[in-house]
Design an enzyme around this catalytic site. Structure first.
Site, mmCIF file in Angstrom:
data_model
loop_
_atom_site.group_PDB
_atom_site.id
_atom_site.type_symbol
_atom_site.label_atom_id
_atom_site.label_comp_id
_atom_site.label_asym_id
_atom_site.label_seq_id
_atom_site.Cartn_x
_atom_site.Cartn_y
_atom_site.Cartn_z
ATOM 1 N N CYS A 352 2.285 12.230 47.036
ATOM 2 C CA CYS A 352 1.702 13.456 46.471
ATOM 3 C C CYS A 352 0.924 14.154 47.579
ATOM 4 O O CYS A 352 1.063 13.792 48.752
ATOM 5 C CB CYS A 352 0.819 13.140 45.264
ATOM 6 N N THR A 353 0.107 15.123 47.259
ATOM 7 C CA THR A 353 -0.568 15.930 48.280
ATOM 8 C C THR A 353 -1.522 15.106 49.144
ATOM 9 O O THR A 353 -1.389 15.059 50.361
ATOM 10 C CB THR A 353 -1.348 17.080 47.626
#
Length: 519
Positions: A352-353
């Site tokens: 994810c980020t």
């Protein structure tokens, strides 16, 4: 019932009992929301905004009566003319301190609390906040922490470099047991305002999650103060991801207390970060992706899973990854349940980020008991790009601020919604009240294609309303979207393009990874 009694007592006695009056007024002052001129614009508490002093007084007297009463008692005990400097008896009562500059009188200088006495007296608010913190669970803050001044280590003379134009945005999270996130909220609000930071910070009983922007010096001091705060002492500088930016990347400062650090939609007690999958460093993850891309495709092949939303993966994703077509992270559990066969007997690598969503997502996926292994990228895409700017991640990294995206390479995988021209810069739909993101190239914007859908175009400049409420996260066009899609057998791998893979491989040969950036 007992809480109401205390609240009534405070409202009745506030004017006649000086300790209660002082504790009450200083508690309210911590909730003040100043405007650009520094004047009071309102007060914010418990997710509500109050414009009148009488309303915030009523709210505090009713909802936070117990905390105010505790502060008042502590202040009364501190003014009890004790002779020992900040000491503790059987019930951890804080006693008043004496110093030379106060000539034997009760002293509440912030410097005396930290053992560094000087002539500059700080507002009693600092004492009140220490009482607030001391009223929380002992696992959060001890008297030794109060004595060392960790709650307010930053004095005005530390802020000599705040006006420099060079800025930075910090992205960070830290999972831990936080007994009283409301106390941490008061501290974070005061700290960020003191340093002139803007951004968003979420606090919960499971820790802290935030992104803030400001000057380089302010960011450095913020990191030092956060790592020094007792519940977050396990944090290191590597827990903070940095990117170019500043205060302009956020419209305001928002600090709140929530049930979850990241909204998975499941009680943290049921799906805990403590059950998350093991980490892979950026180098290890890079090697895993390289092997995955070379391995033969099949139902039991390793699965590279993007845990972000569709509008994030539209402009940037790892080569060969499965990108769920969901618009909220809270849909992820439903996505897994609906596509459980996709994960059966497979080794899953997720990203994810910045890493925080993978913590809970990996714990949820592991709880299903269908995967052979579940691994997560430590530090997320952000940290991977620090090491491999021209690696297997293609496109831009979406960020939740006014920049919308940051780039580490020149690859563009997004497309204009109107003409399909390569484009990856988001803008908000221009219909008032709509918060949908739009991919529209410069040419299409010139032609007036600046809205998210035909419905918004028909509304034109009129206020977008549904049942009398402003549109925020969702527009009518989102109703036509399938909430949770059913993936094709084996999962979708939209970017297994051999030509693109060859270009990436050649690029990596000429650009060695930055191993030192992860140390």
């Amino acid at each position: 019932m007992e809480r109401n009694k205390i609240g009534n007592h405070i409202r009745i006695k506030r004017k006649s009992f000086p300790h209660v009056r002082l504790a009450f007024s200083q508690f309210v002052s911590t909730l003040r929301q100043p405007n650009v001129d520094g004047e009071t614009e309102g007060w914010m508490c418990c997710g509500q905004t109050f414009s009148r002093r009488s309303d915030i007084n009523k709210h505090v007297g009713t909802t936070h009566a117990a905390t105010v009463a505790t502060c008042a008692l502590k202040l009364g005990q501190m003014q009890g003319h004790q002779t020992d400097p900040i000491s503790s008896d059987g019930d951890n009562t804080i006693k008043s301190a004496h110093c030379g500059c106060c000539h034997g009188h009760d002293c509440y200088h912030s410097s005396c609390f930290s053992g560094r006495c000087n002539e500059s007296q700080k507002p009693l608010f600092w004492t009140v906040e220490r009482c607030l913190v001391n009223s929380c669970d002992a696992t959060d803050t001890s008297l030794d922490d109060l004595r060392s001044g960790l709650l307010h280590p930053l004095l005005p003379d530390s802020l000599h470099d705040m006006t420099r134009k060079e800025g930075v945005v910090l992205l960070f999270y830290y999972y831990c047991d936080l007994a009283d996130p409301w106390v941490a909220k008061l501290w974070q609000v005061n700290l960020c305002k003191h340093l002139g930071l803007t951004g968003k910070v979420r606090l919960a009983t499971e820790g802290i999650n935030g992104t803030v922007g400001g000057s380089v010096e302010a960011a450095r001091l913020y990191m030092e103060a956060t790592m020094a705060y007792p519940p977050f002492r396990g944090m290191t500088s590597q827990d903070f991801k940095r990117s170019a930016g500043g205060t302009e990347c956020f419209q305001e400062l928002r600090v709140g207390v929530y049930q979850e650090l990241v909204p998975l939609g499941i009680d943290p007690c049921l799906v805990s970060y403590k059950d998350a999958g093991p980490y892979l460093t950026p180098v290890e993850f890079h090697e895993e992706v390289a092997r995955l891309l070379e391995a033969p495709k099949g139902s039991n092949a390793p699965l590279l899973l993007d845990c972000r939303n569709f509008y994030e993966s539209m402009i940037g994703r790892f080569l060969g990854s499965v990108t769920p077509n969901i618009r909220k992270f809270s849909y992820f559990p439903e996505y897994v349940e609906k596509n459980l066969v996709l994960f059966c007997s497979r080794r899953v690598l997720m990203y994810c980020t910045g890493g925080i969503r993978c913590e809970r997502a990996s714990a949820f996926l592991r709880s299903k008991g269908v995967c052979t292994e579940v691994w997560q990228l430590h530090g997320g895409i952000h940290r991977y790009l620090d090491v491999f700017p021209n690696g297997f991640f293609c496109g831009k990294l979406f960020v939740f601020d006014e920049r919308y995206a940051i780039a580490s390479n020149e690859r563009v995988i997004g497309a204009c919604n109107h003409c399909a021209k390569p484009w990856d810069q988001y803008n908000l739909c221009t219909t008032p009240g709509c918060r949908q993101l739009v991919l529209a190239c410069t040419s299409c914007q010139t032609e007036g294609h600046t809205v998210c859908c035909r419905v918004c175009r028909a509304k034109g400049a009129s206020q977008a309303l549904i049942n009398g409420e402003h549109l925020r996260e969702e527009c009518e066009c989102t109703k036509s979207r399938e909430r949770v899609p059913l993936e094709a057998e084996g999962g979708t791998s939209l970017w297994s393009d051999e030509i693109l893979l060859k270009q990436i491989t050649e690029s990596m040969k000429s650009t060695p990874f930055k191993e030192d950036s992860f140390k």
